[in-house]
Scaffold this motif. Sequence first.
Motif, PDB file in Angstrom:
ATOM      1  N   ASP A  24     -11.651 -45.296   3.254  1.00  0.00           N
ATOM      2  CA  ASP A  24     -11.287 -45.603   1.860  1.00  0.00           C
ATOM      3  C   ASP A  24     -11.889 -46.954   1.462  1.00  0.00           C
ATOM      4  OD1 ASP A  24     -10.025 -45.294  -0.609  1.00  0.00           O
ATOM      5  OD2 ASP A  24      -8.138 -46.162   0.089  1.00  0.00           O
ATOM      6  N   HIS A  71     -14.577 -47.697  -1.423  1.00  0.00           N
ATOM      7  CA  HIS A  71     -14.333 -48.655  -2.516  1.00  0.00           C
ATOM      8  C   HIS A  71     -15.523 -49.610  -2.627  1.00  0.00           C
ATOM      9  CE1 HIS A  71      -9.676 -48.211  -1.951  1.00  0.00           C
ATOM     10  NE2 HIS A  71     -10.178 -47.246  -2.691  1.00  0.00           N
ATOM     11  N   HIS A 127     -14.812 -41.067  -5.165  1.00  0.00           N
ATOM     12  CA  HIS A 127     -13.392 -40.989  -5.516  1.00  0.00           C
ATOM     13  C   HIS A 127     -13.125 -39.839  -6.490  1.00  0.00           C
ATOM     14  CE1 HIS A 127     -12.405 -44.476  -3.162  1.00  0.00           C
ATOM     15  NE2 HIS A 127     -11.121 -44.315  -3.479  1.00  0.00           N
ATOM     16  N   HIS A 141      -6.088 -39.716   1.934  1.00  0.00           N
ATOM     17  CA  HIS A 141      -6.967 -40.116   0.834  1.00  0.00           C
ATOM     18  C   HIS A 141      -8.369 -40.511   1.332  1.00  0.00           C
ATOM     19  CE1 HIS A 141      -8.473 -42.062  -2.727  1.00  0.00           C
ATOM     20  NE2 HIS A 141      -8.497 -43.238  -2.121  1.00  0.00           N
TER      21      HIS A 141
HETATM   22 FE   LIG Z   1      -9.347 -45.186  -2.622  1.00  0.00          FE
END
Ligand SMILES: [Fe+2]
Length: 415
Positions: A191, A195, A278, A305
């Motif tokens: 994640d 990002h 995302h 996620h």
């Molecule tokens: Fe995220």
Amino acid sequence: MPKLTFGRGCLAEAGVRASIRGMTRIALFTDHFLKDGEHVNTVTQSLSDNGLDVTVFSDIRIEPDDATIIDGARFLSGGKFDGVISVGGGSVIDTAKASMIYALHPADLTDYFAPPVGEGRPIPGPMLPHLACPTTSGTGSECTSVAVIRINALNTKFVLGSPYLLPDEALVDSGVCDSLPDNVVASTGFDLLCHAIECYTAKAYTRWQKVDDPSKRTLLQGANPWSDLAASKALEIVGQYLVRGVKDNTDHEARDKLMWGATLAGMAFGNSGTHLPHAMSYGVTHLMHDITTRDYAVASPFVPHGISVIVSAPAIFRHVAEASPERHMEAAEFLGADTRGAASEDAGELIAQKIIGLMKKTDAPNGLSGVGFNKDDAGKLAASSFRQKRAIENTPRAISLGDIETIYANAVNYW
Ligand SMILES: [Fe+2]
């Protein structure tokens, strides 16, 4: 940026920090995995040592939905609280943010979500003072002005954004990562990787249309010199320390660095915004079925996620890098790819190979097939993800529904 304290043991400063903020009666948001554990205990002990009242709200599911937010808002409305502390991963911090919106500025649920799902009403005023304490090295939500919430009626996640959502202060205690299972460090690490790389390669702020009214300027404004600072450093960290941090929970140096990387990546994406990885992750979590994940005590269907984001990322960068090859080449270098002798058209492949290498070394699922999808699912996944208009617009290359379907089809497996 919120005021930020980083380092092992800083969670025990919660009481002093809350006192300085003027909090006396505190709503503590956490989840049912953490509520009786060491980290929440450290915080509540510190609050009571400083003579502060605290009431805990822990009815928060991973990937919070609108029902969670309505419950959280009701909890806040009844409590005469003058401050909020969130102790948890992104789900907890985002629930605290969103619950404050609807407790303090009541409205229909979709009013504050952007079109096409909502009315796009600006959130009209401030939240309660908020001290955010992340317990995973991924979210970055402690330093963003957004919250990601699942809308049950639409069966997918959307973003709430407002400058008022930025926490006032963060306690980023990297010691909390020692107890995280390897699979959680891997997912949250991916994640943070996404990002950072999405912010660095996002459509540049100079390519967004100029606004006449400064108040209409978007919160998430594309790649810019400020987000570059944080994103580039976060990419170096994740490239260097992800595998070590996943493989060895006694490697404090690696786990500390990943926690700092997550915070840096949060600084970047709260400012630049994420893009296609995302957006396309939301199709995966919308349509996943009959799947559980090791180390996550969550009923089927569940894909963490970070995994939902990374499974499509190599195919995405192969597709979009040609829009800004120099930026993608730099991102590959920050991640640690050997770019000597590479031509600019190799940038997407270099990033893809670097990510695939990290996926293999951390036992991540092999693309979409590793989380229960095949080529035939590409159309449905694309139709779901295409609703993420903001993130798609932040992609460096113009993206159609057909492009997304093609990318999903190319993300089924990588090795
Ligand atoms: Fe995220």
